[in-house]
Design a protein around this motif. Structure first.
Motif, PDB file in Angstrom:
ATOM      1  N   ILE A 198      16.442  58.292  97.717  1.00 12.42           N
ATOM      2  CA  ILE A 198      16.350  57.043  98.482  1.00 12.42           C
ATOM      3  C   ILE A 198      16.110  55.861  97.546  1.00 12.42           C
ATOM      4  N   ASP A 199      15.218  56.036  96.588  1.00 11.34           N
ATOM      5  CA  ASP A 199      14.961  54.959  95.622  1.00 11.34           C
ATOM      6  C   ASP A 199      16.232  54.621  94.836  1.00 11.34           C
ATOM      7  N   LEU A 200      16.983  55.654  94.463  1.00 12.63           N
ATOM      8  CA  LEU A 200      18.232  55.419  93.737  1.00 12.63           C
ATOM      9  C   LEU A 200      19.228  54.646  94.601  1.00 12.63           C
ATOM     10  N   ALA A 201      19.336  55.031  95.875  1.00  9.38           N
ATOM     11  CA  ALA A 201      20.250  54.334  96.780  1.00  9.38           C
ATOM     12  C   ALA A 201      19.818  52.883  96.993  1.00  9.38           C
ATOM     13  N   ASN A 202      18.503  52.657  97.094  1.00  9.13           N
ATOM     14  CA  ASN A 202      18.010  51.278  97.237  1.00  9.13           C
ATOM     15  C   ASN A 202      18.370  50.436  96.019  1.00  9.13           C
ATOM     16  N   ALA A 203      18.177  51.027  94.846  1.00  9.32           N
ATOM     17  CA  ALA A 203      18.477  50.290  93.614  1.00  9.32           C
ATOM     18  C   ALA A 203      19.972  49.995  93.508  1.00  9.32           C
ATOM     19  N   ARG A 204      20.807  50.949  93.905  1.00 10.68           N
ATOM     20  CA  ARG A 204      22.251  50.725  93.844  1.00 10.68           C
ATOM     21  C   ARG A 204      22.695  49.670  94.856  1.00 10.68           C
ATOM     22  N   GLN A 205      22.044  49.658  96.020  1.00 11.34           N
ATOM     23  CA  GLN A 205      22.375  48.612  96.990  1.00 11.34           C
ATOM     24  C   GLN A 205      21.979  47.237  96.453  1.00 11.34           C
ATOM     25  N   GLN A 206      20.815  47.141  95.817  1.00  5.92           N
ATOM     26  CA  GLN A 206      20.386  45.877  95.234  1.00  5.92           C
ATOM     27  C   GLN A 206      21.333  45.441  94.130  1.00  5.92           C
ATOM     28  N   GLU A 207      21.774  46.398  93.305  1.00 15.11           N
ATOM     29  CA  GLU A 207      22.738  46.081  92.248  1.00 15.11           C
ATOM     30  C   GLU A 207      24.048  45.567  92.850  1.00 15.11           C
ATOM     31  N   ALA A 208      24.513  46.217  93.919  1.00 16.85           N
ATOM     32  CA  ALA A 208      25.765  45.793  94.558  1.00 16.85           C
ATOM     33  C   ALA A 208      25.629  44.393  95.145  1.00 16.85           C
ATOM     34  N   TYR A 209      24.456  44.089  95.713  1.00 14.32           N
ATOM     35  CA  TYR A 209      24.254  42.743  96.268  1.00 14.32           C
ATOM     36  C   TYR A 209      24.241  41.689  95.166  1.00 14.32           C
ATOM     37  N   LEU A 210      23.529  41.972  94.085  1.00 16.06           N
ATOM     38  CA  LEU A 210      23.488  41.024  92.975  1.00 16.06           C
ATOM     39  C   LEU A 210      24.864  40.860  92.337  1.00 16.06           C
ATOM     40  N   THR A 211      25.633  41.942  92.266  1.00 18.33           N
ATOM     41  CA  THR A 211      26.992  41.865  91.739  1.00 18.33           C
ATOM     42  C   THR A 211      27.852  40.973  92.624  1.00 18.33           C
ATOM     43  N   PHE A 212      27.679  41.086  93.939  1.00 23.03           N
ATOM     44  CA  PHE A 212      28.427  40.218  94.858  1.00 23.03           C
ATOM     45  C   PHE A 212      28.072  38.753  94.631  1.00 23.03           C
ATOM     46  N   GLU A 213      26.786  38.449  94.544  1.00 26.13           N
ATOM     47  CA  GLU A 213      26.363  37.066  94.328  1.00 26.13           C
ATOM     48  C   GLU A 213      26.888  36.536  92.992  1.00 26.13           C
ATOM     49  N   LYS A 214      26.845  37.382  91.972  1.00 29.31           N
ATOM     50  CA  LYS A 214      27.358  36.979  90.668  1.00 29.31           C
ATOM     51  C   LYS A 214      28.858  36.733  90.732  1.00 29.31           C
ATOM     52  N   THR A 215      29.589  37.581  91.454  1.00 32.81           N
ATOM     53  CA  THR A 215      31.033  37.424  91.580  1.00 32.81           C
ATOM     54  C   THR A 215      31.382  36.120  92.279  1.00 32.81           C
ATOM     55  N   VAL A 216      30.608  35.759  93.294  1.00 34.62           N
ATOM     56  CA  VAL A 216      30.828  34.471  93.976  1.00 34.62           C
ATOM     57  C   VAL A 216      30.639  33.325  92.992  1.00 34.62           C
ATOM     58  N   LEU A 217      29.554  33.372  92.225  1.00 31.40           N
ATOM     59  CA  LEU A 217      29.282  32.303  91.259  1.00 31.40           C
ATOM     60  C   LEU A 217      30.370  32.232  90.198  1.00 31.40           C
ATOM     61  N   GLU A 218      30.811  33.390  89.709  1.00 30.20           N
ATOM     62  CA  GLU A 218      31.879  33.414  88.703  1.00 30.20           C
ATOM     63  C   GLU A 218      33.187  32.866  89.274  1.00 30.20           C
ATOM     64  N   ALA A 219      33.446  33.145  90.541  1.00 28.42           N
ATOM     65  CA  ALA A 219      34.668  32.637  91.173  1.00 28.42           C
ATOM     66  C   ALA A 219      34.645  31.112  91.242  1.00 28.42           C
ATOM     67  N   LEU A 220      33.502  30.558  91.626  1.00 24.55           N
ATOM     68  CA  LEU A 220      33.387  29.102  91.688  1.00 24.55           C
ATOM     69  C   LEU A 220      33.519  28.485  90.299  1.00 24.55           C
ATOM     70  N   GLN A 221      32.851  29.108  89.306  1.00 24.98           N
ATOM     71  CA  GLN A 221      32.923  28.581  87.941  1.00 24.98           C
ATOM     72  C   GLN A 221      34.337  28.658  87.394  1.00 24.98           C
TER      73      GLN A 221
END
Length: 476
Positions: free
Chosen positions: A363-386
């Motif tokens: 469960i902890d691993l799945a939580n961490a992977r979900q957090q990583e996926a969310y941060l990756t999404f936010e980063k991808t949005v920022l990179e797209a705008l830049q």
């Protein structure tokens, strides 16, 4: 019998429950307009900028009005190996999803067993020998009470969506790379044309200065300078020819063809393709809707969220039903008699009790992977705008530079013509002619570079806006 049906219906109803978080697509914070657009409107009030039409964005390369470019892209869409690889990955993801989906249904197997036991029931009379032969069908069904299997299927479906969108991303990348390579190829052809034309003019001037020197009218200094400039220009040609061949090989690779396949079709020089770029600006919201990489990141987040639910479901009991239908007998020769017909059903409940933290760690691993996926999404949005902001600014600035260089070249050509006339009548020295020719050649090469850069910057803008694919829905 009624009680059995009732318990079965209760199990089916309970299977509609699914633990873990239900996925909700994130809503990234994005600006209402581009900074590049605001700066450009302030700097160039006369330059009109309008939002791009969606159909134009889908087939943006047609704005260049170059039939050869259109033909090359058609060849690439059917022959490029990156696209074929992307299609094979879709088949892999689809097969994986089908395998996971099959786990939701009962598994039925044909079974044939022969068993011989000695003293099968300890505590009873010793020395008993026991034979058992059976032939029939086994069925096993795990009732998905808490949604573990359905969460896994949800994750596999999101992964399949992401792989499908990766094919769209491959299309965007391919069309942009091919257009850039084609523009570079035409630019090298253009630079070669300019260089050879200047070389011919300089050779004519060199011959004139040598004649004047031999006639005693000119100086040896003028003749040596003219020859040096001619050789300097001649030295540029091999490098340009090598770059031209390299660009051609890149085009052949992108279209999935062997070296030399496009040599005849592209041997005839042509102008660098140019396209009007005043209607290229899409809103940031439209960019989010079109860019495949953002949708891939969103689908990866959906998959990670579903897998988190599957990990949580490991804490809860697993209910399985099994059944056998077929023939059983202790004697092989009596196995196919009517009295050997047999069936049985069973139900099992498995509740994890002691696993030394394995489930909690999952469960902890799945939580961490979900957090990583969310941060990756936010980063991808920022990179797209830049990326889009940078591409827009570079294109708009280069277009201004290209227009200024075009005006400069026109004036310099006139300056060379006048300097040659004045030299022929003796009002200026040959040094003035050489200086005018050298300045013109430099400006023409700068203009050729700027034309190619403006076009490639425009291609980068189209790529940043997600051009080259169908409109991608915001909801998967």
């Amino acid at each position: 019998m009624i009680d059995k049906i009732g318990w079965f219906l209760i199990a089916v109803i309970l299977s509609g429950c699914a633990v873990g978080p239900d996925y909700r697509p994130p809503l990234p914070g994005i600006p209402d307009s581009w900074q590049a657009e605001k700066e450009e409107i302030v700097e160039q009030q006369s330059m009109s900028v309008q939002p791009i039409d969606q159909q134009v964005l889908k087939e943006w390369w047609k704005n260049f009005n170059d039939p050869r470019l259109d033909s090359l892209i058609d060849q690439a869409l059917s022959g490029n190996f990156d696209l074929k690889i992307a299609l094979s990955r879709i088949d892999q993801a689809r097969a994986e999803r089908s395998a996971i989906r099959a786990g939701l249904f009962p598994g039925v197997n044909a079974a044939a067993n022969a068993q011989r036991s000695h003293n099968p029931f300890p505590g009873f009379a010793p020395g008993i020998k026991f034979n058992l032969f059976e032939l029939g069908f086994d069925a096993l069904w795990e009732i998905d009470l808490f949604g573990r299997l359905r969460r896994q299927l949800e994750a596999a479906s999101a992964d399949l969506d992401a792989v499908n969108i990766q094919y769209s991303q491959a299309l965007v990348t391919l069309t942009a790379d091919l257009a850039r390579s084609y523009i570079e190829y035409r630019s090298f052809q253009n630079q070669l044309r300019i260089t050879r034309a200047n070389l011919a003019a300089q050779q004519t001037t060199q011959e004139l200065t040598e004649k004047l020197f031999k006639a005693g009218v000119g100086t040896r200094y003028d003749a040596v300078r003219a020859r040096a400039q001619t050789e300097t220009t001649r030295a540029q040609i091999p490098d340009l020819e090598g770059s031209l061949v390299a660009a051609l090989r890149q085009l052949e690779m992108l279209t999935g063809q062997q070296p030399g396949a496009l040599a005849a079709a592209l041997s005839e020089p042509d102008a660098v393709p140019m396209a009007p770029g005043r209607t290229i600006l899409a809103s940031p919201v439209a960019t989010i809707r079109h860019r495949p990489d953002l949708h891939i990141a969103e689908r990866r987040l959906a998959a990670a969220t579903a897998l988190r639910g599957a990990a949580i479901a490991e804490l809860f009991p697993r209910l399985s039903l099994s059944a056998f239908l077929g023939l059983r007998n202790t004697e092989l020769d009596a196995l196919f008699k009517s009295a050997a017909f047999s069936y049985n059903t069973a139900a099992g409940l498995l509740q994890p009790l002691l696993n030394f933290g394995r489930i909690r760690a999952g469960i902890d691993l799945a939580n961490a992977r979900q957090q990583e996926a969310y941060l990756t999404f936010e980063k991808t949005v920022l990179e797209a705008l830049q990326e889009t902001e940078t591409a827009l600014t570079r294109y708009l600035k280069e277009e201004i530079r290209r227009q200024a260089l075009a005006r400069s070249v026109m004036d310099l050509r006139e300056a060379v013509r006048l300097s040659q006339l004045r030299f022929q009548v003796g009002t200026v020295s040959f040094l003035d002619v050489l200086d005018a020719q050298r300045t013109l050649y430099s400006a023409e090469i700068d203009l050729a570079h700027s034309e190619a850069k403006a076009s490639t910057d425009l291609v980068t803008v189209y790529k940043a806006l997600g051009g080259g694919v169908e409109i991608i829905s915001e909801k998967q």
